[in-house]
Write a protein that holds these residues in place. Structure first.
Motif, PDB file in Angstrom:
ATOM      1  N   GLY A 103     -12.444 -41.331   6.805  1.00 42.57           N
ATOM      2  CA  GLY A 103     -12.383 -42.763   7.052  1.00 42.57           C
ATOM      3  C   GLY A 103     -13.022 -43.276   8.313  1.00 42.57           C
ATOM      4  N   LEU A 104     -13.242 -42.458   9.318  1.00 46.19           N
ATOM      5  CA  LEU A 104     -13.829 -42.927  10.572  1.00 46.19           C
ATOM      6  C   LEU A 104     -15.311 -43.256  10.394  1.00 46.19           C
ATOM      7  CD1 LEU A 104     -11.285 -41.144  11.462  1.00 46.19           C
ATOM      8  CD2 LEU A 104     -12.469 -40.928  13.654  1.00 46.19           C
ATOM      9  N   THR A 105     -15.865 -43.944  11.388  1.00 48.89           N
ATOM     10  CA  THR A 105     -17.315 -44.133  11.506  1.00 48.89           C
ATOM     11  C   THR A 105     -17.776 -43.436  12.775  1.00 48.89           C
ATOM     12  OG1 THR A 105     -17.323 -46.259  10.343  1.00 48.89           O
ATOM     13  CG2 THR A 105     -19.183 -45.793  11.811  1.00 48.89           C
ATOM     14  N   ILE A 106     -18.810 -42.592  12.636  1.00 47.17           N
ATOM     15  CA  ILE A 106     -19.401 -41.914  13.785  1.00 47.17           C
ATOM     16  C   ILE A 106     -20.880 -42.275  13.849  1.00 47.17           C
ATOM     17  CG2 ILE A 106     -19.967 -39.711  14.866  1.00 47.17           C
ATOM     18  CD1 ILE A 106     -17.499 -38.504  13.639  1.00 47.17           C
ATOM     19  N   GLU A 107     -21.291 -42.805  14.991  1.00 47.53           N
ATOM     20  CA  GLU A 107     -22.702 -43.141  15.183  1.00 47.53           C
ATOM     21  C   GLU A 107     -23.243 -42.325  16.345  1.00 47.53           C
ATOM     22  OE1 GLU A 107     -25.656 -47.040  15.158  1.00 47.53           O
ATOM     23  OE2 GLU A 107     -23.473 -47.304  15.290  1.00 47.53           O
ATOM     24  N   VAL A 108     -24.313 -41.559  16.063  1.00 51.68           N
ATOM     25  CA  VAL A 108     -24.903 -40.666  17.057  1.00 51.68           C
ATOM     26  C   VAL A 108     -26.243 -41.240  17.503  1.00 51.68           C
ATOM     27  CG1 VAL A 108     -25.753 -38.337  17.525  1.00 51.68           C
ATOM     28  CG2 VAL A 108     -23.779 -38.668  16.012  1.00 51.68           C
ATOM     29  N   PHE A 109     -26.351 -41.539  18.786  1.00 53.67           N
ATOM     30  CA  PHE A 109     -27.597 -42.077  19.338  1.00 53.67           C
ATOM     31  C   PHE A 109     -28.419 -40.910  19.887  1.00 53.67           C
ATOM     32  CE2 PHE A 109     -24.468 -45.426  19.290  1.00 53.67           C
ATOM     33  CZ  PHE A 109     -25.177 -46.495  18.765  1.00 53.67           C
ATOM     34  N   GLY A 110     -28.889 -40.115  18.951  1.00 55.80           N
ATOM     35  CA  GLY A 110     -29.633 -38.899  19.246  1.00 55.80           C
ATOM     36  C   GLY A 110     -29.693 -38.057  17.989  1.00 55.80           C
ATOM     37  N   ASN A 111     -29.901 -36.754  18.141  1.00 57.06           N
ATOM     38  CA  ASN A 111     -29.994 -35.846  17.005  1.00 57.06           C
ATOM     39  C   ASN A 111     -28.637 -35.223  16.692  1.00 57.06           C
ATOM     40  OD1 ASN A 111     -32.834 -36.171  16.770  1.00 57.06           O
ATOM     41  ND2 ASN A 111     -33.149 -34.673  18.403  1.00 57.06           N
ATOM     42  N   GLY A 112     -28.502 -34.760  15.456  1.00 59.24           N
ATOM     43  CA  GLY A 112     -27.331 -33.997  15.052  1.00 59.24           C
ATOM     44  C   GLY A 112     -27.715 -32.559  14.799  1.00 59.24           C
ATOM     45  N   GLN A 113     -26.714 -31.677  14.745  1.00 59.36           N
ATOM     46  CA  GLN A 113     -26.998 -30.274  14.484  1.00 59.36           C
ATOM     47  C   GLN A 113     -26.581 -29.908  13.061  1.00 59.36           C
ATOM     48  OE1 GLN A 113     -26.373 -27.411  17.657  1.00 59.36           O
ATOM     49  NE2 GLN A 113     -26.347 -29.021  19.195  1.00 59.36           N
ATOM     50  N   ASP A 114     -26.097 -28.690  12.839  1.00 60.00           N
ATOM     51  CA  ASP A 114     -25.833 -28.198  11.487  1.00 60.00           C
ATOM     52  C   ASP A 114     -24.459 -28.614  10.968  1.00 60.00           C
ATOM     53  OD1 ASP A 114     -28.265 -26.895  11.704  1.00 60.00           O
ATOM     54  OD2 ASP A 114     -27.378 -24.948  12.206  1.00 60.00           O
ATOM     55  N   ALA A 115     -24.362 -28.651   9.633  1.00 62.63           N
ATOM     56  CA  ALA A 115     -23.088 -28.826   8.925  1.00 62.63           C
ATOM     57  C   ALA A 115     -22.384 -30.142   9.240  1.00 62.63           C
ATOM     58  CB  ALA A 115     -22.154 -27.642   9.191  1.00 62.63           C
ATOM     59  N   ILE A 116     -23.132 -31.195   9.466  1.00 57.03           N
ATOM     60  CA  ILE A 116     -22.539 -32.524   9.640  1.00 57.03           C
ATOM     61  C   ILE A 116     -21.892 -32.956   8.318  1.00 57.03           C
ATOM     62  CG2 ILE A 116     -23.074 -34.965  10.013  1.00 57.03           C
ATOM     63  CD1 ILE A 116     -25.408 -34.008  11.791  1.00 57.03           C
ATOM     64  N   GLY A 117     -20.667 -33.466   8.395  1.00 52.72           N
ATOM     65  CA  GLY A 117     -19.996 -33.958   7.189  1.00 52.72           C
ATOM     66  C   GLY A 117     -19.552 -32.870   6.233  1.00 52.72           C
ATOM     67  N   ASN A 118     -19.319 -31.676   6.734  1.00 54.50           N
ATOM     68  CA  ASN A 118     -18.849 -30.557   5.913  1.00 54.50           C
ATOM     69  C   ASN A 118     -17.530 -30.925   5.224  1.00 54.50           C
ATOM     70  OD1 ASN A 118     -17.878 -28.120   4.924  1.00 54.50           O
ATOM     71  ND2 ASN A 118     -18.095 -27.011   6.847  1.00 54.50           N
ATOM     72  N   THR A 119     -17.538 -30.972   3.889  1.00 53.59           N
ATOM     73  CA  THR A 119     -16.356 -31.294   3.088  1.00 53.59           C
ATOM     74  C   THR A 119     -15.734 -32.630   3.517  1.00 53.59           C
ATOM     75  OG1 THR A 119     -15.976 -28.898   3.191  1.00 53.59           O
ATOM     76  CG2 THR A 119     -14.422 -30.159   1.907  1.00 53.59           C
ATOM     77  N   MET A 120     -16.563 -33.529   3.950  1.00 53.42           N
ATOM     78  CA  MET A 120     -16.124 -34.877   4.351  1.00 53.42           C
ATOM     79  C   MET A 120     -15.531 -35.614   3.154  1.00 53.42           C
ATOM     80  SD  MET A 120     -18.704 -37.693   5.945  1.00 53.42           S
ATOM     81  CE  MET A 120     -18.450 -39.460   5.821  1.00 53.42           C
ATOM     82  N   ASN A 121     -14.422 -36.320   3.383  1.00 51.20           N
ATOM     83  CA  ASN A 121     -13.729 -37.003   2.297  1.00 51.20           C
ATOM     84  C   ASN A 121     -14.055 -38.495   2.236  1.00 51.20           C
ATOM     85  OD1 ASN A 121     -11.748 -36.815   0.095  1.00 51.20           O
ATOM     86  ND2 ASN A 121     -10.533 -38.189   1.375  1.00 51.20           N
ATOM     87  N   ASP A 122     -14.240 -39.124   3.394  1.00 49.67           N
ATOM     88  CA  ASP A 122     -14.554 -40.547   3.426  1.00 49.67           C
ATOM     89  C   ASP A 122     -15.017 -40.915   4.835  1.00 49.67           C
ATOM     90  OD1 ASP A 122     -14.917 -43.087   2.525  1.00 49.67           O
ATOM     91  OD2 ASP A 122     -12.793 -43.543   2.178  1.00 49.67           O
ATOM     92  N   GLY A 123     -15.624 -42.100   4.963  1.00 47.88           N
ATOM     93  CA  GLY A 123     -16.117 -42.558   6.251  1.00 47.88           C
ATOM     94  C   GLY A 123     -17.617 -42.765   6.236  1.00 47.88           C
ATOM     95  N   ASN A 124     -18.167 -42.974   7.425  1.00 53.55           N
ATOM     96  CA  ASN A 124     -19.585 -43.288   7.538  1.00 53.55           C
ATOM     97  C   ASN A 124     -20.152 -42.617   8.776  1.00 53.55           C
ATOM     98  OD1 ASN A 124     -21.990 -44.554   6.783  1.00 53.55           O
ATOM     99  ND2 ASN A 124     -21.590 -46.367   8.015  1.00 53.55           N
ATOM    100  N   ILE A 125     -21.314 -41.960   8.628  1.00 57.56           N
ATOM    101  CA  ILE A 125     -21.995 -41.287   9.728  1.00 57.56           C
ATOM    102  C   ILE A 125     -23.409 -41.849   9.828  1.00 57.56           C
ATOM    103  CG2 ILE A 125     -22.821 -39.085  10.641  1.00 57.56           C
ATOM    104  CD1 ILE A 125     -20.597 -37.723   9.042  1.00 57.56           C
ATOM    105  N   ILE A 126     -23.820 -42.177  11.048  1.00 56.98           N
ATOM    106  CA  ILE A 126     -25.152 -42.739  11.296  1.00 56.98           C
ATOM    107  C   ILE A 126     -25.801 -41.910  12.392  1.00 56.98           C
ATOM    108  CG2 ILE A 126     -26.449 -44.815  11.927  1.00 56.98           C
ATOM    109  CD1 ILE A 126     -23.668 -46.309  11.268  1.00 56.98           C
ATOM    110  N   ILE A 127     -26.947 -41.309  12.091  1.00 58.74           N
ATOM    111  CA  ILE A 127     -27.635 -40.433  13.040  1.00 58.74           C
ATOM    112  C   ILE A 127     -28.978 -41.056  13.405  1.00 58.74           C
ATOM    113  CG2 ILE A 127     -28.501 -38.104  13.510  1.00 58.74           C
ATOM    114  CD1 ILE A 127     -25.580 -38.038  12.881  1.00 58.74           C
TER     115      ILE A 127
END
Length: 242
Positions: free
Chosen positions: A66-90
């Motif tokens: 359910g959370l929102t995560i916004e990354v102002f840069g790069n991400g590494q491996d396995a982002i959102g592994n078995t994620m159930n809900d929410g929003n990610i912005i890279i």
């Protein structure tokens, strides 16, 4: 709103601070100077927004709900592994196995991703995970994909929109590519087709979000051909079992 300077903070200690803030109902958490700390946002639920300046470590947002995560840069491996809900912005690139076993929510990546992105993604009823990638993707994209949707926009017109073995073992879900892909790069379990009006409307919804997040021209992106990859059947290896 709470701001944390993450410089020099051990990843376990940082995650304990974040967990306590989320549990207390903090609406916005700003993390500055993040440098490889792992597991940020893992197994957290709620509506908190986490803004990250820097590069978070592996397994960010695993099991997130359910959370929102916004990354102002790069991400590494396995982002959102078995994620159930929410929003990610890279706002950059992301590594390998993004969205592994992802069950819901959405991930938007401005640039390219590594290998085995979307492996084992799944969906159930109205829980349909979506990954939108602005650049290109590496080998084994959508491997064993069981549900959900991935959209690759290839905005930098890379020669290879996806790597080899795309959709190998795919038995659910759909992949949309802005452009085309050579047949030899596709797993034997997928079919490539032109999109129809229903597909276009679906893509449009998520491209609008992408353009809002990363300040792109929506019409310029959509004024291009797309292809659709989907599985031939739901049991690609059924003849291998009794």
């Amino acid at each position: 709103m709470k701001t944390i300077n993450a410089s020099g903070i051990y990843y376990r200690d940082l995650n304990e601070i974040i967990k306590e803030l989320v549990r207390s109902g903090e609406d916005i958490i700003n993390l500055k100077n993040v440098n490889g700390q792992r597991y940020i946002g893992d197994n957290l639920s709620g509506t908190t927004k986490i803004n990250i300046e820097g590069t978070p470590g592996n397994d960010m947002a695993a099991f997130m709900d359910g959370l929102t995560i916004e990354v102002f840069g790069n991400g590494q491996d396995a982002i959102g592994n078995t994620m159930n809900d929410g929003n990610i912005i890279i706002h950059g690139h992301a590594g390998d196995v993004v969205g592994y076993g992802m069950r819901g929510g959405s991930i938007y990546i401005k640039d390219s991703v590594g290998y085995r992105v979307g492996i084992h993604m799944k969906e159930y009823k109205d829980k349909v995970p979506v990954i939108v990638i602005g650049g290109s993707a590496g080998d084994f994209f959508g491997e064993y994909m069981a549900g959900g949707c991935m959209i690759v926009l290839n905005l930098k017109n890379d020669e290879n929109i996806v790597g080899e073995y795309c959709g190998t073992g795919m038995h659910g879900g759909v992949i949309y590519l802005r452009g085309d892909v050579e047949d030899y790069k596709l797993g034997k379990e997928v079919i490539k087709e032109k999109i129809d009006d229903k597909d276009y409307a679906f893509i449009q919804k998520y491209v609008e979000n992408f353009c809002q997040y990363f300040d792109y021209d929506f019409q310029k992106i959509m004024n291009h051909s797309f292809v659709k990859l989907h599985p031939i059947g739901k049991r690609p290896y059924g003849n291998m079992y009794a």
